[in-house]
Design a protein around this motif. Structure first.
Motif, short mmCIF file in Angstrom:
data_model
loop_
_atom_site.label_atom_id
_atom_site.label_comp_id
_atom_site.label_asym_id
_atom_site.label_seq_id
_atom_site.Cartn_x
_atom_site.Cartn_y
_atom_site.Cartn_z
N ALA A 166 63.12 67.46 -10.54
CA ALA A 166 63.71 68.08 -11.73
C ALA A 166 64.94 68.90 -11.40
CB ALA A 166 62.67 68.95 -12.45
N ASP A 167 65.19 69.20 -10.12
CA ASP A 167 66.44 69.84 -9.71
C ASP A 167 67.59 68.84 -9.68
OD1 ASP A 167 64.48 71.70 -9.15
OD2 ASP A 167 65.21 72.17 -7.15
N ASN A 168 67.27 67.60 -9.31
CA ASN A 168 68.30 66.60 -9.02
C ASN A 168 68.57 65.64 -10.17
OD1 ASN A 168 68.68 66.95 -5.86
ND2 ASN A 168 66.49 67.06 -6.24
N LEU A 169 67.54 65.25 -10.88
CA LEU A 169 67.71 64.27 -11.94
C LEU A 169 68.65 64.74 -13.05
CD1 LEU A 169 66.83 61.43 -12.66
CD2 LEU A 169 64.83 62.38 -13.84
N PRO A 170 68.64 66.04 -13.43
CA PRO A 170 69.57 66.47 -14.48
C PRO A 170 71.03 66.21 -14.17
CG PRO A 170 67.87 68.13 -14.18
CD PRO A 170 67.69 67.11 -13.07
#
Length: 449
Positions: free
Chosen positions: A396-400
């Protein structure tokens, strides 16, 4: 190494044989779970948090100095005309690798039965990956060597990030995780500041620009590897079916709604952050009116403000949250503050006001970082094996970043008409809405306060 034992509780018949009919006693004997036995041997040494944070700062320095500067310099050196394309290809591949590497490395760490420990082998692997990546980045002769360098640096960063948060879950009780989680969450921005500061004296000389952050990362990660107590985890491993192997990328949101709420909250909040961070440079050029020559200094100032404010706030909030035993109210407040900062940035008439807006965003981030990861460690589906599930949280840190990048062109074009331009206000305000919704999403967590 043998699994430690705990004293057995006498049964009722044993009590009677000792001369008393006594009260009814629990006739069961408490046998420690594998994780309880592991924790009995892996209690943290004094200075544990310092070395965990140092490793994350080192990893952040190597990763962020590459992302912010050295990858661009090397791509330009390889082919100035195609530098943007080279970076785009490399970043895309690294982004996909990260999404798969996070749960895979987390799951492998959970299942590790190495005599060197459960987490330590992955710290050694991270140090080796940073070393190879740094050497390849300096010596790359073509695009594919460049991409390989980026991938090795990314794997080193991912492995370090997973191990540090897993160590917190392994070795610290829930009421002591706030401060440690706050500092670990701030490891990347602290590393970004360090990597940016290192760059100033060396201009465009790649050898020190890559070598110094890489050497620091390797040293910091190895120090943690040698410092921690990390005994062999002796629980037998059952073989896994294909379905179970594929399951490492998935947590059922219906079966584990609290985990799903934390993941959703983090996705929404980090989407707001990505809206600002991903388009900050072009916004400063097009809307604030900075000259290209002023951009480097301006970005450095924003990094200093972001890191300084977050670092000043997060440890105190983490300690207060530990003391009060609550996380959710702080997360909601952080999301609202962050959203307000994004709206403020959207309306900034000059760089001075924009810098203040960045300070407000950093305040929200600092409060968020102080408590959110500590809450995530409480809602993992399998507390006995937390690394894989915490790695999914880290997705969830990277996908956005990818989601915002895909949606941003359409958002930036809203209402601009034939005159052209970019509607950054729409992008930042939508980012603010996303962040606030992320704050409210955390209220759906039921098993933790």
């Amino acid at each position: 190494m043998t699994t430690p034992t705990t004293p057995q509780i006498p049964t009722a018949s044993a009590a009677a044989s000792l001369g008393g009919d006594g009260p009814d006693l629990d006739t069961t004997v408490h046998e420690p779970t594998p994780t309880e036995a592991f924790r009995a041997q892996a209690s943290p040494r004094r200075g544990f948090v310092f070395f965990v944070v140092l490793a994350m700062v080192g990893a952040g320095a190597a990763q962020m100095s590459a992302a912010l500067l050295t990858l661009t310099l090397k791509a330009t050196e390889l082919n100035a005309d195609a530098a943007t394309t080279i970076i785009s290809i490399s970043s895309g591949i690294a982004g996909i690798l990260t999404l798969f590497a996070l749960p895979i490395i987390g799951s492998l760490s959970d299942r590790s039965r190495s005599r060197f420990g459960r987490r330590r082998p992955f710290l050694f692997a991270a140090a080796a990956s940073f070393t190879i990546g740094g050497i390849l980045l300096v010596s790359a002769l073509n695009t594919w060597m460049f991409v390989a360098a980026h991938l090795f640096i990314t794997i080193g960063f991912v492995a370090t990030g997973i191990v540090t948060i897993a160590l917190i879950a392994d070795q610290l009780p829930p009421n002591r995780r706030g401060v440690a989680s706050a500092f670990v969450s701030l490891g990347t921005p602290m590393g970004a500041l360090l990597g940016t500061a290192i760059a100033l004296p060396f201009g465009a000389d790649l050898t020190p620009l890559v070598g110094i952050p890489t050497a620091f990362a390797v040293a910091a990660v190895l120090l943690l590897a040698f410092f921690i107590r990390d005994p062999q985890f002796e629980e037998r491993r059952a073989s896994r079916s294909l379905r179970e192997l594929l399951g490492i990328f998935w947590v059922n949101p219906i079966k584990f709604p609290d985990f799903a709420a934390v993941f959703t909250s983090r996705m929404l909040v980090f989407s707001g952050v990505a809206a600002l961070n991903g388009y900050q440079a072009i916004y400063l050029l097009m809307n604030i009116g900075l000259a290209p020559a002023e951009l480097g200094g301006a970005i450095l100032l924003t990094v200093i403000v972001n890191t300084g404010v977050s670092l000043a706030v997060a440890p105190a909030i983490g300690k207060l949250s530990d003391k009060l035993g609550v996380r959710k109210p702080f997360i909601l407040a952080a999301a609202v503050i962050l959203g307000a900062g994004l709206v403020f940035a959207a309306m900034a008439p000059d760089f001075g006001v924009y810098l203040i807006a960045c300070g407000v965003v950093a305040l929200g981030q600092g409060v968020y970082f102080a408590v959110e990861l500590a809450l995530a460690t409480r809602v993992v589906p399998d507390p006995e094996n937390p690394a894989k599930d915490l790695a999914i949280i880290k997705i969830a840190d990277n996908l956005p970043v990818s989601i915002v990048s895909a949606l941003a062109p359409a958002i930036l074009a809203v209402g601009v008409g034939a005159a052209g331009g970019q509607n950054f206000a729409a992008l930042f305000i939508l980012g603010a809405v996303s962040a606030v919704l992320g704050g409210f999403a955390i209220l759906f967590v039921r098993s933790a306060r």
